[in-house]
Design a protein around this motif. Sequence first.
Motif, mmCIF file in Angstrom:
data_model
loop_
_atom_site.group_PDB
_atom_site.id
_atom_site.type_symbol
_atom_site.label_atom_id
_atom_site.label_comp_id
_atom_site.label_asym_id
_atom_site.label_seq_id
_atom_site.Cartn_x
_atom_site.Cartn_y
_atom_site.Cartn_z
ATOM 1 N N ALA A 172 27.397 33.165 128.676
ATOM 2 C CA ALA A 172 26.988 34.561 128.707
ATOM 3 C C ALA A 172 26.336 34.926 127.384
ATOM 4 O O ALA A 172 26.631 34.325 126.344
ATOM 5 C CB ALA A 172 28.188 35.473 128.976
ATOM 6 N N GLN A 173 25.444 35.922 127.420
ATOM 7 C CA GLN A 173 24.700 36.300 126.235
ATOM 8 C C GLN A 173 25.599 36.810 125.128
ATOM 9 O O GLN A 173 25.348 36.567 123.945
ATOM 10 C CB GLN A 173 23.661 37.369 126.589
ATOM 11 N N ASP A 174 26.689 37.508 125.496
ATOM 12 C CA ASP A 174 27.575 38.038 124.459
ATOM 13 C C ASP A 174 28.253 36.919 123.682
ATOM 14 O O ASP A 174 28.481 37.037 122.480
ATOM 15 C CB ASP A 174 28.611 38.986 125.066
ATOM 16 N N TYR A 199 40.174 41.420 128.480
ATOM 17 C CA TYR A 199 40.938 40.175 128.422
ATOM 18 C C TYR A 199 40.086 38.981 128.867
ATOM 19 O O TYR A 199 39.226 39.095 129.745
ATOM 20 C CB TYR A 199 42.172 40.250 129.324
ATOM 21 N N GLY A 200 40.348 37.830 128.262
ATOM 22 C CA GLY A 200 39.773 36.573 128.727
ATOM 23 C C GLY A 200 38.313 36.368 128.413
ATOM 24 O O GLY A 200 37.678 35.472 128.981
ATOM 25 N N ARG A 201 37.759 37.139 127.495
ATOM 26 C CA ARG A 201 36.316 37.032 127.201
ATOM 27 C C ARG A 201 36.007 36.033 126.094
ATOM 28 O O ARG A 201 34.843 35.803 125.779
ATOM 29 C CB ARG A 201 35.757 38.403 126.832
ATOM 30 N N ARG A 258 37.044 34.057 131.195
ATOM 31 C CA ARG A 258 37.082 32.588 131.223
ATOM 32 C C ARG A 258 38.433 32.061 131.685
ATOM 33 O O ARG A 258 38.642 30.850 131.751
ATOM 34 C CB ARG A 258 36.786 32.019 129.834
ATOM 35 N N ARG A 259 39.340 32.939 132.010
ATOM 36 C CA ARG A 259 40.675 32.500 132.409
ATOM 37 C C ARG A 259 40.736 32.185 133.891
ATOM 38 O O ARG A 259 39.982 32.751 134.687
ATOM 39 C CB ARG A 259 41.706 33.581 132.051
#
Length: 271
Positions: free
Chosen positions: A76-78, A112-114, A248-249
């Motif tokens: 992802a771009q972020d 969460y999970g980023r 991503r979790r």
Amino acid sequence: MKSLNDRINELAKSLGKDPEPEAQFNYKERREEFDRLANQDVQKLQQETRLQRVQQIHGKSELNPKWTFHNLVEDAQDVVEAINIAKSFIAAHADPSWRNSRAHMMIFYGDYGRGKSHIAGAIAHQLIDQYETTVMYRQLQTLLEMRFSSYDFQSNDSAPEKFREINKQLQDVDLLILDEVCVNETMLKKTTQSWLGSLLRQRLIENKNCILITNHNLKDLETALGRYCFESIKEYDTYKVRFQGPSRRKQVVPDYAEPSSGNQYQPNQVR
């Protein structure tokens, strides 16, 4: 008077052997060889000692060993932007004047999970390996629980001494990573705001860097931390990184509806 070498040559002739030419001792070459071997030993010792120091710093940091740039998925771009900022932050440590001029703070915020904790850990691992930066990673809630338990003066678990030791480390380490800042909290208690604000101000004076990781947006974070604590953050050179890509979790609850059964679990009911 004959020299020892002359006597050896005469003995060789009497035995029917050709006398060996006199060995030439080259002091310069011997000295260079000695210095070369000595430098090799010193370099090897320095490398071994440095490796021990780095391993010791890693052990004390309590970082997840899997949090490295190698394990990051740039999906992802972020995340791509966060990695670029993180690597620029690491590269800046090569300049001693940058390191010693001011305190720097990175704020990672998003759901969460980023990947916020992962990238923070990757920064820490690389700084330890390259610059022997001392690091402490802690969840803020864990520190607060230790702090509250230290007030129980009747306990026999040495909680006050343990917290004083941890609190000293919080002030001294080169990089402090506070995770789960204000998790499930709309606003911290006033005493907690004062303690955290004082800690951040003390680190600011000593030019010590911080990474704060939170699920709040910046406006809600300001409210949750309180004005005194947030004003401390404003004094740092601050880098704000927003994470808004996919989680991503691993998924636990499937997207599709599962069929119910007659033996489906039911929680206790109030009668």
